[in-house]
Enzyme design. Structure first.
Site, short mmCIF file in Angstrom:
data_model
loop_
_atom_site.label_atom_id
_atom_site.label_comp_id
_atom_site.label_asym_id
_atom_site.label_seq_id
_atom_site.Cartn_x
_atom_site.Cartn_y
_atom_site.Cartn_z
N ASP A 50 3.12 2.61 8.25
CA ASP A 50 1.82 1.77 9.26
C ASP A 50 2.70 1.16 9.84
O ASP A 50 2.08 0.96 11.34
CB ASP A 50 0.73 1.46 8.67
CG ASP A 50 -0.42 2.08 8.22
OD1 ASP A 50 -0.82 3.63 8.57
OD2 ASP A 50 -1.31 1.67 7.31
C1 BGC Z 1 -2.23 1.54 3.73
C2 BGC Z 1 -1.05 2.88 4.11
C3 BGC Z 1 -0.13 3.04 4.56
C4 BGC Z 1 0.62 1.71 3.90
C5 BGC Z 1 2.12 1.41 4.28
C6 BGC Z 1 -1.41 0.67 3.12
O1 BGC Z 1 -1.97 -0.83 3.21
O2 BGC Z 1 -3.34 1.51 3.32
O3 BGC Z 1 -1.78 3.64 4.41
O4 BGC Z 1 0.67 3.78 4.38
O5 BGC Z 1 -0.16 0.62 3.81
O6 BGC Z 1 2.16 0.94 4.78
#
Ligand code: BGC
Length: 812
Positions: free
Chosen positions: A483
């Site tokens: 993200d």
């Molecule tokens: C989120 C995921 C994401 C991951 C890496 C997590 O906090 O829930 O959706 O893929 O972080 O960024």
């Protein structure tokens, strides 16, 4: 240093020191009504949705930490204390908290009185039940004044924290018999209220917070409790609470049990009222009656325990490694139930307000949960798919109460669609239920737009195919799984969100090698599924795209010793030896090795060796290296974190199992096992003071080697780490893999393992599997017998339902 120990027989973690380095919590309820409870009684309750139906108030990130909860105060005439140490913090003679499967007990002893509070949500019940057991262990008579306490939340947890000009005037309660009802806003648009009861006549009560505490007192010194006298206050506006006052006299050796019920009721509009402004309490009374004696409560707890026996009996192992067995048999599966229920919404790190159910998150959570209750997985898949759009794109998150996509976060995370293939195929492999593919499922929850779930899988697959960049690799959109790698964001305004800002999305060419690998892995799953259901043309069409992707990865994604991570907006490589910082990333190397891309040419082994050399450390595998030390506008949030934390070179546990699985593709069971142990909570229990969070569940992140405090974990409970580690250990290391037509056995273990045993219930039959490793091998099955009969290959065919079968597997 440890703060407790595992009690495997009772499936509990026993905390013996209340001053844990962070509140160590548990979850109550697993269907509609939920509570979070810390080891000192902190926490809150909600119905279905932690944002829209918050029942009791909680203040996150408070001073002191973990303030507010379901508290019992005891005034014994000399001392005021609480069984959980907090909130009074009166030093106890002894303390013990036991977190079990959806229940918690907290016991404190003071001045010869033992007080034990049991908290749980009975099955199929919209209420939390609490049983307070008081025992006089002295030779004197004890006169105790017991005050309960909960603080109501005004339903919407977000507006509850901000709209005080309204909130301070809306609060309303009713008090009848020994029940305190919270009915704020019931008069207007709400058809629900909450209540808190005790199964004894009360000698007093309070429902107004200021009266109960005194305006300037904390949770540790409620004025009424200190004075030993309730005020019988009736809340009008301000902050309604519920506190029962009960006097208990205990003879030497005597004990007494009080039962409290904290519940939620919904009434149809025409049944809302008993008389003018008096709420209809019929349903509340019925629930209270179900738990009006300690014996009824004990029976409900026994039912809950039997329910968990059943769930945990589906998959059990015996490996001779105590720490491994307790994770796989108990805690890892338990955590998978919790992530299934909450996705990333409510924990002590997730406020329950910001994120609902994640599209990618909840799909991934299914691989750790689907064997427990396949029917619920089925329902979840339909809910998730209903938030998709006709072009295969989808809402990134949805709200559990409404099941509607969240407009604020919107869409554009281009890995999202592929995860639906994982969730669905995992479900069918477990259950054998292909009918789900014909289920009509809408787009964006729009009635009339329904197409088959299979069609949703096709548009998921095609979403990648239709969004390829100049190197033939998938466009990443706002971000892929990471993200925080925001390649179109280009934000230099601190008031913009990294997640939703797309200053350069138009014409963006940023491409992701993580999605490329993901596409190959789940694209192949899609092809396999198509073949199994006879859609051979579609299988062939899809295969061509996969072949093209593999070729593109080999051509444009290989950096000599590892797979690059991405191409940025300008077409520059990310995660390449040519970069100044972050020359290598874990995600693309995880996915491309899981996909076995370049296995024959030695690319998989090389990539994994580079991960070992550059990313591995004492506490796990970091996400990238060297970490970013300055802000890169073209990379976004990832470079905003200090080195060693979160997505900037933290040990982001979720992706460590990708490397473990990659190692099993290469056949290196020793490496997979080494990585598994490094982040497995039961193996880090001894360093709980450093690790900080619960030693019975995975955390999202452990500070990496470049951090100020390597080894310190954060964000426990709600992380895809739970499902992924369960998936890695059970399906790739122990190698017990559900397939469409049987159970494939493909272990990849450390050579020193002599073998292990697994009991697996699968499609109505029970398999008692004994794996033997006489030659110290890491991978490869030499022979497999079922009830003594040799089987060709390594897949146990489906055996008649109801039977128990002995399976013997000998490794090479
Ligand atoms: C989120 C995921 C994401 C991951 C890496 C997590 O906090 O829930 O959706 O893929 O972080 O960024």
């Amino acid at each position: 240093m440890k703060y407790g120990h595992f009690d495997d027989n009772r499936r509990e973690y026993v905390i013996t020191n209340p001053r844990t380095p962070w509140p160590w919590i548990n979850y109550l309820g697993n269907e509609d009504f939920f509570s979070l409870v810390s080891n000192t009684g902190g926490g809150y309750s909600f119905y279905k949705d932690a944002k829209f139906r918050r029942l009791t108030r909680y203040r996150y990130n408070n001073v002191p930490m973990d303030s507010g909860g379901k508290y019992f105060y005891i005034n014994d005439g000399e001392t005021v204390w609480s069984p959980g140490w907090k909130p009074c913090k009166t030093e106890l003679d002894s303390y013990e908290c036991r977190h079990g499967m959806n229940y918690t007990t907290i016991k404190g002893v003071k001045n010869g009185v033992e007080a034990e509070a049991l908290y749980f949500v009975p099955l199929k019940t919209w209420a939390e039940v609490q049983k307070l057991t008081l025992r006089n262990t002295t030779n004197e008579v004890k006169a105790l004044k017991i005050f309960s306490f909960v603080e109501w939340c005004l339903w919407n947890a977000a507006s509850d924290m901000e709209n005080f000009q309204r909130n301070f005037s809306t609060g309303e309660v009713e008090i009848e018999d020994s029940v305190i009802y919270h009915k704020t806003e019931y008069k207007e648009r709400r058809d629900h209220f909450a209540y808190y009861s005790v199964n004894e006549p009360m000698q007093g009560f309070d429902t107004d917070r200021e009266t109960f505490f005194g305006l300037y007192n904390g949770f540790d010194e409620p004025q009424t409790v200190l004075e030993g006298a309730p005020c019988n206050s009736e809340a009008h506006g301000w902050s309604p609470i519920a506190s029962h006052y009960v006097e208990v006299v205990l003879q030497p050796g005597e004990s007494k049990e009080l039962v409290y019920v904290l519940g939620y009721v919904e009434n149809a509009p025409e049944e809302k009222w008993e008389s003018k402004n008096i709420i209809n309490k019929t349903k509340a009374k019925a629930t209270i009656a179900r738990f009006d004696t300690a014996a009824k409560v004990d029976a409900a707890l026994a039912e809950l325990n039997a329910y968990w026996d059943n769930l945990l009996n589906v998959f059990t192992i015996k490996t001779g490694e105590e720490k491994l067995d307790r994770m796989v048999n108990i805690w890892n599966q338990y955590q998978c139930m919790i992530t299934f229920c909450f996705s990333r919404s409510a924990s002590f790190f997730e406020s329950g307000i910001g994120r609902g159910m994640g599209f990618r998150d909840s799909n991934q959570d299914l691989v750790g949960f689907v064997h427990q209750i396949p029917e619920r997985a089925r329902e979840r898949i339909i809910d998730i798919a209903s938030t998709q759009f006709p072009d295969g794109g989808c809402y990134h998150q949805y709200q559990p109460l409404t099941k509607k996509g969240n407009n604020e976060i919107g869409q554009g995370f281009n890995d999202d669609p592929m995860w639906l293939i994982l969730g669905t195929t995992a479900y069918i492999k477990e259950s054998g239920d292909f009918t789900i593919l014909d289920e009509p499922v809408p787009f964006d929850n729009e009635i009339g737009s329904e197409v088959s779930l299979f069609h949703h899988l096709t548009v998921s697959f095609d979403h990648v195919v239709n969004n390829l960049g100049p190197h033939g690799l998938p466009l990443s959109g706002r971000a892929d799984w990471n993200d925080c790698l925001n390649l179109n964001c280009f934000s230099n305004d601190p008031n913009e969100s990294f997640q939703t800002t797309e200053n350069k999305s138009e014409g963006s060419q940023a491409q992701s090698l993580m999605i490329a690998g993901l596409f190959v892995v789940y694209g192949r799953d899609y092809v396999e599924l198509c073949k199994v259901i006879g859609k051979t043309e579609e299988a062939a069409r899809a295969q061509q795209h996969i072949d093209a992707m593999v070729a593109a990865i080999k051509l444009n994604g290989w950096d000599g010793d590892w797979f690059i991570r991405a191409y940025d907006y300008f077409g520059n490589k990310i995660g390449s030896k040519d970069n100044e910082e972050s020359k290598i990333f874990i995600e693309s190397n995880g996915w491309c090795t899981m996909a076995g891309i370049g296995l024959e040419e030695g690319m998989v082994a090389k990539a994994l060796d580079s991960v070992k050399e550059r990313l591995d450390c004492e506490h796990g595998i970091v996400l990238n290296n060297p970490p970013f030390t300055k802000y890169y506008i073209e990379y976004g949030e990832i470079s905003s974190y200090p080195p060693g934390y979160k997505e900037n070179a933290g040990i982001f546990c979720h992706n460590n199992p990708w490397i473990m699985i990659g190692e099993t593709v290469q056949g290196r069971g020793d490496r997979a096992w080494e990585y598994f142990r490094k982040i497995c909570p039961s193996y880090t229990e001894e360093i709980s003071d450093l690790h900080k969070v619960e030693p019975y569940v995975y955390a999202q992140m452990i500070a990496g080697k470049d951090a100020f405090k390597p080894g310190e974990a954060k964000n426990s409970w709600l992380t895809g780490t739970a499902a992924w580690n369960y998936y890695a250990i059970t399906q790739y290391i122990l190698g017990i893999q559900p397939t469409y037509n049987g159970l494939r056995i493909e272990p990849c273990i450390a050579p020193e393992w002599k073998g292990f045993a697994v009991t697996r219930k699968f499609r109505g039959a029970t398999y008692q599997i004994e794996v033997k490793n006489p030659n110290g091998s890491m991978k490869g099955v030499a022979s497999l017998t079922v009830d003594g009969k040799a089987i060709e290959g390594n897949t146990i065919p489906l055996m008649p339902v109801g039977g128990t079968y002995k399976v013997e597997v000998v490794m090479n």
